[in-house]
Design a protein around this motif. Structure first.
Motif, PDB file in Angstrom:
ATOM      1  N   ARG A   1       0.827  -1.211   0.000  1.00 52.89           N
ATOM      2  CA  ARG A   1       0.000   0.000   0.000  1.00 52.89           C
ATOM      3  C   ARG A   1       0.860   1.258   0.000  1.00 52.89           C
ATOM      4  N   THR A   2       1.954   1.242   0.735  1.00 42.88           N
ATOM      5  CA  THR A   2       2.846   2.400   0.767  1.00 42.88           C
ATOM      6  C   THR A   2       3.436   2.663  -0.612  1.00 42.88           C
ATOM      7  N   ARG A   3       3.788   1.614  -1.314  1.00 39.47           N
ATOM      8  CA  ARG A   3       4.310   1.780  -2.676  1.00 39.47           C
ATOM      9  C   ARG A   3       3.274   2.441  -3.580  1.00 39.47           C
ATOM     10  N   ALA A   4       2.050   1.984  -3.470  1.00 37.88           N
ATOM     11  CA  ALA A   4       1.008   2.510  -4.346  1.00 37.88           C
ATOM     12  C   ALA A   4       0.625   3.947  -4.002  1.00 37.88           C
ATOM     13  N   ILE A   5       0.665   4.304  -2.709  1.00 37.15           N
ATOM     14  CA  ILE A   5       0.198   5.618  -2.279  1.00 37.15           C
ATOM     15  C   ILE A   5       1.316   6.652  -2.283  1.00 37.15           C
ATOM     16  N   VAL A   6       2.456   6.319  -1.701  1.00 39.35           N
ATOM     17  CA  VAL A   6       3.537   7.288  -1.517  1.00 39.35           C
ATOM     18  C   VAL A   6       4.567   7.232  -2.645  1.00 39.35           C
ATOM     19  N   LYS A   7       5.085   6.060  -2.933  1.00 45.02           N
ATOM     20  CA  LYS A   7       6.097   5.954  -3.985  1.00 45.02           C
ATOM     21  C   LYS A   7       5.484   6.106  -5.369  1.00 45.02           C
ATOM     22  N   GLY A   8       4.302   5.553  -5.528  1.00 43.91           N
ATOM     23  CA  GLY A   8       3.610   5.681  -6.805  1.00 43.91           C
ATOM     24  C   GLY A   8       4.217   4.864  -7.923  1.00 43.91           C
ATOM     25  N   ASP A   9       5.013   3.849  -7.587  1.00 42.57           N
ATOM     26  CA  ASP A   9       5.648   3.045  -8.636  1.00 42.57           C
ATOM     27  C   ASP A   9       4.777   1.868  -9.077  1.00 42.57           C
ATOM     28  N   ILE A  10       3.630   1.676  -8.408  1.00 44.68           N
ATOM     29  CA  ILE A  10       2.648   0.695  -8.842  1.00 44.68           C
ATOM     30  C   ILE A  10       1.273   1.344  -8.787  1.00 44.68           C
ATOM     31  N   THR A  11       0.356   0.879  -9.606  1.00 41.13           N
ATOM     32  CA  THR A  11      -0.991   1.434  -9.621  1.00 41.13           C
ATOM     33  C   THR A  11      -1.827   0.791  -8.515  1.00 41.13           C
ATOM     34  N   PRO A  12      -2.946   1.400  -8.137  1.00 41.22           N
ATOM     35  CA  PRO A  12      -3.839   0.760  -7.168  1.00 41.22           C
ATOM     36  C   PRO A  12      -4.287  -0.624  -7.628  1.00 41.22           C
ATOM     37  N   GLU A  13      -4.520  -0.786  -8.933  1.00 37.08           N
ATOM     38  CA  GLU A  13      -4.912  -2.093  -9.456  1.00 37.08           C
ATOM     39  C   GLU A  13      -3.804  -3.124  -9.265  1.00 37.08           C
ATOM     40  N   GLN A  14      -2.579  -2.717  -9.531  1.00 33.28           N
ATOM     41  CA  GLN A  14      -1.447  -3.624  -9.330  1.00 33.28           C
ATOM     42  C   GLN A  14      -1.264  -3.944  -7.845  1.00 33.28           C
ATOM     43  N   ALA A  15      -1.507  -2.944  -6.999  1.00 38.08           N
ATOM     44  CA  ALA A  15      -1.377  -3.164  -5.558  1.00 38.08           C
ATOM     45  C   ALA A  15      -2.367  -4.226  -5.082  1.00 38.08           C
ATOM     46  N   LEU A  16      -3.612  -4.119  -5.528  1.00 37.09           N
ATOM     47  CA  LEU A  16      -4.603  -5.100  -5.111  1.00 37.09           C
ATOM     48  C   LEU A  16      -4.241  -6.489  -5.637  1.00 37.09           C
ATOM     49  N   ASP A  17      -3.756  -6.569  -6.846  1.00 41.14           N
ATOM     50  CA  ASP A  17      -3.347  -7.868  -7.391  1.00 41.14           C
ATOM     51  C   ASP A  17      -2.227  -8.478  -6.550  1.00 41.14           C
ATOM     52  N   MET A  18      -1.277  -7.659  -6.112  1.00 40.36           N
ATOM     53  CA  MET A  18      -0.168  -8.130  -5.286  1.00 40.36           C
ATOM     54  C   MET A  18      -0.678  -8.555  -3.905  1.00 40.36           C
ATOM     55  N   ILE A  19      -1.628  -7.792  -3.354  1.00 36.94           N
ATOM     56  CA  ILE A  19      -2.205  -8.140  -2.051  1.00 36.94           C
ATOM     57  C   ILE A  19      -2.902  -9.491  -2.137  1.00 36.94           C
ATOM     58  N   ARG A  20      -3.642  -9.692  -3.192  1.00 37.32           N
ATOM     59  CA  ARG A  20      -4.354 -10.968  -3.354  1.00 37.32           C
ATOM     60  C   ARG A  20      -3.388 -12.147  -3.493  1.00 37.32           C
TER      61      ARG A  20
END
Length: 536
Positions: free
Chosen positions: A490-509
């Motif tokens: 989540r930190t990558r998606a929100i602060v770093k911005g190097d992954i999209t929210p969609e990619q973040a959810l896929d990684m979480i799953r």
């Protein structure tokens, strides 16, 4: 919600940390205490019924939250005017074991593993108590209630809807009481109406309108300059995850299928919401490391922000009063939960059950514990919540009215931590807040605003598909094992911005699945199918 509810940790996706598998192994070796085993008194050789607990000292130890609210001249959480009063009035020698509010479960887990846990262990989180049940840390208390209680026994009979919440595996393990209305409202938002007037806009009712308002606030430089953030957050996961129906305490139903909040599709929207706040500079860049939201709340009190995403209730009374004191022309008003692309779900609201009080299986004198809790629920809670009549309050139409706000804050406010069982839900009305508050203009202004904010929050229902979540060590261990990784994603998606929210959810799953998520889903589904007929 409760001040008692306000300061939650910034583990925004995961909620409370549960005992890890290694801790479970340590606990499995704990020996059972004969004194802690429930059962009926045995007849003596003379034919008289003897109670082994009557021979023991009336002592009990209790966990409590340390919120750093005891003034030095008052003493400490372990010893102060109220602990002395409790000993005198209850007839039980009570030892309090403070645990930091934001690390409460972690601290309790450590005490449990070392064999130093208190006799009475309590938490707002039913799942945590359920984990202790599955680990064999706490014991069933039906027999103790039947044999030794009058007040608790009658309370359960009068409030039968609470019994299923207290029950695990067919037995009562956690005593709870009902929340009054001001205990149900938790998450909530505030907006500066005077700022809205300056930009000629209305309070936002949709996510799109929300970002239009924050953009206008920033471009107008209402924080002091156009580079300053205009949004503050306080226990903010209870709002954002509520708005998107992704609150970490929840399982949601999708066509009768149980879906855990952390992997629901709507997480894309929740992550994107935070990302837009961050990348546009609407929120302080250090908000993720702002311990207890202290800096952002200071910004709000100092008039530097126009929107507060956080909470309603007494957890923010100091900041709200400081704002109104520092800026008499400031006009903070409650902001209703707005709709997102997924619908309108509301900010987080508590269940009707308040604190869950469980009995350590190694407790020496459960009879003394019942005596203490009976006294607390009968009358002790009232004084702990309100202070001494004619010293801290006077009765006005049956409602305790604070005589001096500063005196009450210093001498009484912290005492509410000891009132883990209460009987205040039946008679409380939100209008009582104005009667209860001190009569000075600032206290009255805040009390009125506070009541309005709670009504505003409760008017938009929080999405809760099932009354309580499944309790399973397998499920708990899945999330305990992947928590750090989910925070990192989540930190990558929100602060770093190097992954999209969609990619973040896929990684979480993927993390969830690899840690045993499929099995967790299966257990949750079987639990739901078995219990759904009992849900109202």
């Amino acid at each position: 919600m409760g001040g008692h509810r306000m300061k939650r940790t910034k583990r925004w996706v995961l909620g409370s940390t549960i005992l890890a598998m290694t801790l479970g192994a340590a606990l499995a070796g704990c020996a059972k205490s004969e004194e802690g085993a429930s059962g009926s008194p045995a007849p003596s050789a003379a034919g008289k019924v003897e109670d082994k607990y009557d021979k023991l000292p009336k002592t009990v130890s209790v966990s409590m939250y340390d919120r750093g609210a005891v003034a030095a001249e008052e003493g400490s959480y372990e010893q102060n005017r109220w602990t002395k009063w409790i000993q005198e009035q209850s007839g039980v020698q009570v030892k309090y074991v403070p645990v930091p509010r934001n690390q409460a479960q972690d601290k309790l887990n450590t005490l449990i593993a070392s064999g130093e846990a208190p006799d009475l262990i309590w938490d707002y989180d039913r799942n945590y108590i359920g984990t202790l049940v599955s680990q064999g840390v706490v014991q069933p208390i039906d027999d103790y209630i039947s044999q030794y209680s009058t007040v608790i026994k009658n309370y359960i009979n009068d409030n039968p809807e609470l019994k299923p919440l207290m029950t695990f595996d067919g037995k009562i393990y956690g005593i709870t009481t009902k929340r009054p209305l001001n205990g149900l409202a938790n998450g909530g938002m505030w907006i500066r109406q005077d700022w809205l007037d300056k930009v000629g806009m209305k309070a936002p009712t949709t996510e799109e309108e929300f970002f239009a308002v924050t953009k206008a606030f920033k471009e107008k430089g209402l924080s002091g300059n156009t580079n300053a953030p205009v949004v503050s957050m306080f226990v903010w996961p209870n709002v954002i995850t509520g708005l998107y129906a992704t609150h970490s305490t929840q399982w949601y139903l999708d066509g009768g299928k149980m879906v855990n909040a952390r992997v629901a599709d709507r997480n894309v929207g929740a992550i994107n919401f935070e990302r837009k706040l961050y990348e546009n500079g609407y929120i302080d860049k250090e908000y993720m490391t702002d311990k207890n939201s202290q800096k952002m709340m200071a910004d709000w009190a100092q008039g530097k922000s126009g929107i507060l995403i956080g909470t309603v209730g007494n957890g923010i009374d100091t900041y709200m009063k400081d704002l109104m004191k520092n800026f008499p022309d400031a006009n903070p008003v409650p902001l209703a939960a707005f709709s997102t692309q997924y619908g309108k779900f509301g900010s987080y609201q508590e269940t009707s059950a308040n604190i869950y009080v469980a009995f350590n299986k190694n407790m020496k004198n459960p009879k003394a514990a019942i005596q203490y809790l009976d006294w607390l629920l009968d009358k002790g809670w009232y004084t702990l919540a309100n202070g001494i009549e004619n010293t801290h309050f006077k009765l006005v139409n049956g409602v305790p009215q604070v005589l001096d706000a500063d005196k009450f804050k210093k001498e009484v406010a912290y005492a509410a931590e000891y009132a883990i069982l209460r009987n205040d839900a039946k008679t409380f009305k939100l209008e009582d807040l104005m009667v209860k508050a001190a009569q000075d203009p600032l206290s009255q202004r805040w009390a009125k605003l506070n009541a309005e904010a709670m009504k505003t929050s409760l008017n938009v229902p929080f999405r809760r598909d099932i009354p309580y979540s499944p309790n399973s060590p397998e499920i708990s261990n899945v999330f305990a094992s992947i928590e750090p990784k989910l925070i990192e994603i989540r930190t990558r998606a929100i602060v770093k911005g190097d992954i999209t929210p969609e990619q973040a959810l896929d990684m979480i799953r993927k993390e969830y699945k690899s840690a045993g998520g499929d099995k967790a889903d299966q257990i949750a589904q079987e639990w739901y199918d078995k219990n759904k007929a009992n849900f109202k």
